[in-house]
Design an enzyme around this catalytic site. Structure first.
Site, mmCIF file in Angstrom:
data_model
loop_
_atom_site.group_PDB
_atom_site.id
_atom_site.type_symbol
_atom_site.label_atom_id
_atom_site.label_comp_id
_atom_site.label_asym_id
_atom_site.label_seq_id
_atom_site.Cartn_x
_atom_site.Cartn_y
_atom_site.Cartn_z
ATOM 1 N N LYS A 45 0.850 -1.192 0.000
ATOM 2 C CA LYS A 45 0.000 0.000 0.000
ATOM 3 C C LYS A 45 0.886 1.241 0.000
ATOM 4 O O LYS A 45 1.824 1.345 0.806
ATOM 5 C CB LYS A 45 -0.899 0.016 1.243
ATOM 6 C CG LYS A 45 -2.121 0.916 1.118
ATOM 7 C CD LYS A 45 -3.160 0.312 0.190
ATOM 8 C CE LYS A 45 -4.526 0.988 0.345
ATOM 9 N NZ LYS A 45 -5.525 0.399 -0.555
ATOM 10 N N THR A 65 -4.475 -5.141 0.266
ATOM 11 C CA THR A 65 -3.745 -3.900 0.517
ATOM 12 C C THR A 65 -4.516 -2.985 1.465
ATOM 13 O O THR A 65 -3.916 -2.196 2.200
ATOM 14 C CB THR A 65 -3.432 -3.152 -0.796
ATOM 15 O OG1 THR A 65 -4.650 -2.756 -1.423
ATOM 16 C CG2 THR A 65 -2.621 -4.021 -1.738
ATOM 17 N N ASP A 66 -5.845 -3.086 1.479
ATOM 18 C CA ASP A 66 -6.626 -2.301 2.436
ATOM 19 C C ASP A 66 -6.316 -2.748 3.863
ATOM 20 O O ASP A 66 -6.296 -1.921 4.787
ATOM 21 C CB ASP A 66 -8.116 -2.451 2.142
ATOM 22 C CG ASP A 66 -8.961 -1.493 2.962
ATOM 23 O OD1 ASP A 66 -8.887 -0.272 2.715
ATOM 24 O OD2 ASP A 66 -9.678 -1.960 3.870
ATOM 25 N N ARG A 71 -11.640 19.445 16.156
ATOM 26 C CA ARG A 71 -11.082 18.893 14.928
ATOM 27 C C ARG A 71 -9.767 19.585 14.628
ATOM 28 O O ARG A 71 -9.417 20.611 15.233
ATOM 29 C CB ARG A 71 -12.040 19.095 13.752
ATOM 30 C CG ARG A 71 -12.257 20.555 13.374
ATOM 31 C CD ARG A 71 -13.056 20.724 12.095
ATOM 32 N NE ARG A 71 -13.185 22.129 11.734
ATOM 33 C CZ ARG A 71 -13.660 22.564 10.569
ATOM 34 N NH1 ARG A 71 -14.061 21.694 9.657
ATOM 35 N NH2 ARG A 71 -13.749 23.857 10.310
ATOM 36 N N VAL A 92 -13.586 27.837 9.251
ATOM 37 C CA VAL A 92 -12.524 28.563 8.562
ATOM 38 C C VAL A 92 -13.005 29.968 8.214
ATOM 39 O O VAL A 92 -12.257 30.949 8.315
ATOM 40 C CB VAL A 92 -12.082 27.791 7.303
ATOM 41 C CG1 VAL A 92 -11.053 28.601 6.509
ATOM 42 C CG2 VAL A 92 -11.496 26.437 7.678
ATOM 43 N N GLN A 93 -14.281 30.091 7.835
ATOM 44 C CA GLN A 93 -14.840 31.410 7.516
ATOM 45 C C GLN A 93 -14.703 32.355 8.705
ATOM 46 O O GLN A 93 -14.289 33.522 8.560
ATOM 47 C CB GLN A 93 -16.319 31.273 7.126
ATOM 48 C CG GLN A 93 -16.556 30.551 5.807
ATOM 49 C CD GLN A 93 -16.753 29.048 5.973
ATOM 50 O OE1 GLN A 93 -16.116 28.416 6.826
ATOM 51 N NE2 GLN A 93 -17.631 28.469 5.165
ATOM 52 N N ASN A 149 -9.614 24.261 2.780
ATOM 53 C CA ASN A 149 -9.740 23.575 4.057
ATOM 54 C C ASN A 149 -9.090 22.204 3.915
ATOM 55 O O ASN A 149 -9.675 21.270 3.395
ATOM 56 C CB ASN A 149 -11.219 23.437 4.432
ATOM 57 C CG ASN A 149 -11.408 23.060 5.879
ATOM 58 O OD1 ASN A 149 -10.474 22.614 6.542
ATOM 59 N ND2 ASN A 149 -12.615 23.221 6.380
ATOM 60 N N HIS A 165 -8.251 18.795 4.786
ATOM 61 C CA HIS A 165 -8.979 17.921 5.682
ATOM 62 C C HIS A 165 -8.089 16.822 6.269
ATOM 63 O O HIS A 165 -7.339 16.164 5.553
ATOM 64 C CB HIS A 165 -10.154 17.265 4.949
ATOM 65 C CG HIS A 165 -11.186 18.248 4.495
ATOM 66 N ND1 HIS A 165 -11.948 18.982 5.363
ATOM 67 C CD2 HIS A 165 -11.571 18.636 3.244
ATOM 68 C CE1 HIS A 165 -12.765 19.770 4.682
ATOM 69 N NE2 HIS A 165 -12.556 19.582 3.398
#
Length: 282
Positions: free
Chosen positions: A10, A59-60, A177, A219-220, A246, A248
């Site tokens: 991976k 691979t996951d 977050r 973010v705003q 943004n 993530h």
């Protein structure tokens, strides 16, 4: 024909680990972001030559191993982390002969505000570049300065809640977050400052202090207050324009492995991203 060699695994497993204690405004965090590649050799030839996957690990699954090891090793440097992943892969899958795990690290430097290290805000190492533009005609000219691809984040004290919800909405509300962006910013001068370099540094320092020191409802929300603070701090400015994707970092679901991500292990995504832009003037 003979299969001379074979390997698989991976790549681009982008994992962000957040270590540290405490909650709220003064919470201390350490962040480590790696782009991991984990490759295996062993009893896998039949998957290539016989269409037989019976000895092959998905691979996951390899990606999941990387994330589980990340949760268990929040503080480990890149070398020790790669070793821990390789050891786990070989311990888990007896048919594998070798595990080659490599990583590229995105380095984050702790942001200083008023000369003091901030507990949970960071700027990227080797960060961005400055910009300048002059637009002139016979009647005069306008000067703008700025930064491009200036990347920074805060590991806590950011949320996203209270937004429109309808049948198309799937994202859950959160009050804790990672907030991260690679900022394109320009500020236009109403008149020349005494020292462009010093004034530009004051603009950037002011905006980063607002980002780091205050809770971000979005973010705003942060961008407006950052631009407003820059205008207040540097009277020669006319407008401030900010464009911020943004970036993530999505919490990894470790529940299937009996672990809680607990805002400690994230996967980084570049696309698609939120694109937030504004211009603030006097």
């Amino acid at each position: 024909m003979t299969l001379l060699s074979s390997t698989y695994g991976k790549g681009r497993v982008r994992v962000m680990r957040v270590a540290g204690e405490g909650e709220g405004e003064g919470a201390w965090r350490e962040v480590r972001e790696l782009d991991v590649r984990a490759m295996l050799t062993g009893d896998i030839d039949r998957a290539f030559t016989r269409a037989d996957n019976s000895t092959t690990v998905s691979t996951d699954t390899i990606k999941n191993v990387v994330n589980v090891v990340a949760r268990e090793n929040l503080d480990a440097g890149a070398e020790r982390f790669c070793r821990a992943v390789a050891e786990r892969l070989l311990a888990s899958y007896a048919g594998m002969a070798t595990a080659t795990v490599s990583a590229r690290e995105t380095r984050w430097n702790r942001l200083a505000v008023d000369g003091k290290p901030h507990p949970h805000a960071f700027t990227r190492d080797g960060n961005g570049f400055g910009t300048a533009e002059v637009v002139m005609d016979r009647s005069g000219g306008r000067v703008s300065s700025g930064v491009s691809d200036f990347t920074f984040l805060k590991a806590t004290e950011s949320g996203w809640a209270g937004y429109v919800k309808d049948p198309y909405t799937t994202i859950p509300e959160t009050h804790d977050r990672i907030a991260a962006t690679a900022m394109e910013a320009t500020w236009r001068w109403e008149r020349d400052p005494a020292d462009f370099a010093a004034a530009n540094a004051r603009v950037l320092d002011t905006m980063l202090a607002v980002f780091a020191e205050t809770y971000s409802h979005s973010v705003q929300d942060s961008l407006y207050r950052m631009a407003k603070a820059a205008l207040d701090a540097v009277p020669e400015l006319d407008t401030v324009s900010l464009a911020c994707p943004n970036k993530h970092y999505l919490p990894v679901n470790l529940a299937p492995f009996g672990l809680s991500a607990d805002n400690r292990v994230f996967t980084a995504t570049d696309e698609p991203h939120g694109q937030i832009e504004c211009t603030v003037g006097r």
